[in-house]
Design an enzyme around this catalytic site. Structure first.
Site, PDB file in Angstrom:
ATOM      1  N   ASP A   1      -9.663  -4.191  -5.863  1.00  0.00           N
ATOM      2  CA  ASP A   1      -9.127  -3.163  -4.969  1.00  0.00           C
ATOM      3  C   ASP A   1      -9.854  -1.830  -5.195  1.00  0.00           C
ATOM      4  O   ASP A   1      -9.658  -1.174  -6.219  1.00  0.00           O
ATOM      5  CB  ASP A   1      -7.622  -3.013  -5.212  1.00  0.00           C
ATOM      6  CG  ASP A   1      -6.927  -2.194  -4.139  1.00  0.00           C
ATOM      7  OD1 ASP A   1      -7.612  -1.395  -3.464  1.00  0.00           O
ATOM      8  OD2 ASP A   1      -5.703  -2.353  -3.976  1.00  0.00           O
TER       9      ASP A   1
ATOM     10  N   SER B   1       0.838  -1.192   0.000  1.00  0.00           N
ATOM     11  CA  SER B   1       0.000   0.000   0.000  1.00  0.00           C
ATOM     12  C   SER B   1       0.878   1.248   0.000  1.00  0.00           C
ATOM     13  O   SER B   1       1.661   1.438  -0.924  1.00  0.00           O
ATOM     14  CB  SER B   1      -0.965  -0.042   1.184  1.00  0.00           C
ATOM     15  OG  SER B   1      -1.970   0.924   1.029  1.00  0.00           O
TER      16      SER B   1
ATOM     17  N   HIS C   1      -8.089  -4.602  -1.403  1.00  0.00           N
ATOM     18  CA  HIS C   1      -6.958  -3.996  -0.704  1.00  0.00           C
ATOM     19  C   HIS C   1      -6.902  -4.593   0.697  1.00  0.00           C
ATOM     20  O   HIS C   1      -7.427  -4.027   1.665  1.00  0.00           O
ATOM     21  CB  HIS C   1      -7.127  -2.484  -0.652  1.00  0.00           C
ATOM     22  CG  HIS C   1      -5.854  -1.736  -0.453  1.00  0.00           C
ATOM     23  ND1 HIS C   1      -4.972  -1.488  -1.484  1.00  0.00           N
ATOM     24  CD2 HIS C   1      -5.297  -1.193   0.652  1.00  0.00           C
ATOM     25  CE1 HIS C   1      -3.932  -0.816  -1.021  1.00  0.00           C
ATOM     26  NE2 HIS C   1      -4.108  -0.624   0.280  1.00  0.00           N
TER      27      HIS C   1
END
Length: 319
Positions: free
Chosen positions: A273, A183, A302
């Site tokens: 995501d 991330s 995610h």
């Protein structure tokens, strides 16, 4: 199967956010400034003990005088292979537990895991900026007259400084350094490998901080980029300065940095995501000219991506 573009479209997508005309000069100047920083650091022994590694809190002085913290895990002398990895964490949190770093040390790999300044760890954030800072760090410094005040300019330079510190340790082989993150951490790993071409391996998991304009055009309020909406609502509700805003963000957009990468790249993403949409990631991935490979998780968003941690360690060991 996907919440964004089709796979075929993703591989053709090259981004919507602009590239500032002076982008290369901006980062070349930043790196010249960084070279004036000392590579000295302080080690404070951790209360976490291991039979296979020595664990320390490492502190160094970053750009702007910030006291930057990282976890430092060094294999015992009989285990060390000279290899090193710099690790970076997700948005708002910290460098995590010692445990995953110990796994690397067990394979002879030294780890420096950075705490981003002003987030959940022990690093300080010393830079004073004009304009709003509410809801996130993307917009920190965005309203300032000087683009050098962007928060992520400082953090990207911290990643490079951390890699330089690692490279200059006596037991480290400068030709065997990798970068790893998820991330925000994935974005920082990309930035580190872009700004320090001696990084040999880059493992990036669903990176943040890419193609800001595309992220804003999507479901921005339910993504990691929601602070862009707060910025416009508070500062420019009719978007009179939108072009200037997205051009300014171009300095910290990893899609503009990624062509500099020389490392071998493993990139991992979930096709569902919503937080860091796949198209934003592909804007950066498609600009990488180095050896690269993409791994898809079609059913994942995610979130934790099963088995990738094991695969990352095995891949790093190949260097």
């Amino acid at each position: 199967m996907h919440v964004d573009m089709s796979i075929a479209e993703l591989y053709k997508y090259t981004g919507k956010s602009p590239l500032p005309a002076d982008f290369d000069q901006y980062w070349d100047r930043a790196l010249q400034e960084l070279k004036q920083q000392s590579l000295d650091y302080q080690l404070v022994e951790s209360d976490f003990k291991s039979q296979i590694a020595d664990c320390y809190h490492l502190y160094f002085t970053g750009i702007g005088g910030a006291k930057v913290h990282a976890k430092y895990v060094r294999p015992k002398e009989n285990l060390s292979t000279g290899q090193g990895v710099v690790m970076f964490h997700g948005y708002t949190v910290d460098s995590g537990d010692w445990l995953d770093k110990i796994a690397y040390a067990a394979e002879g790999i030294t780890v420096i895991a950075l705490d981003c300044r002003g987030q959940g760890g022990l690093s300080t954030d010393t830079v004073a900026v004009n304009g709003p800072t509410i809801k996130g760090h993307i917009i920190r410094g965005l309203h300032d007259d000087n683009p050098d005040q962007l928060y992520y300019r400082h953090v990207y330079l911290d990643t490079v400084q951390a890699s330089w510190i690692l490279m200059n340790m006596e037991h480290i082989d400068q030709g065997r350094i990798g970068a790893y993150g998820q991330s925000q951490g994935g974005a920082l790993a990309v930035a580190c490998a872009s700004l320090e071409p001696r990084i040999k391996q880059l493992y990036a998991v669903h990176p943040f901080l890419a193609d800001f304009k595309r992220a804003w055009e999507m479901d921005v309020n339910n993504s990691a980029y929601e602070e862009l909406s707060y910025y416009f609502r508070a500062v420019d509700p009719t978007h009179q300065t939108a072009d200037q805003v997205f051009n300014r963000l171009g300095y910290i957009d990893i899609q503009n940095l990624s062509p500099r990468i020389k490392a071998d790249v493993q990139w991992v993403t979930g096709l569902r995501d919503h937080i860091c949409p796949p198209s934003t990631q592909f804007a950066a991935y498609n600009k990488i000219t180095a050896n690269k490979e993409m791994t898809f998780y079609p059913e994942h968003g995610h979130e934790f991506l099963p088995r990738h941690g094991d695969q990352a360690l095995q891949w790093f060991k190949q260097l």
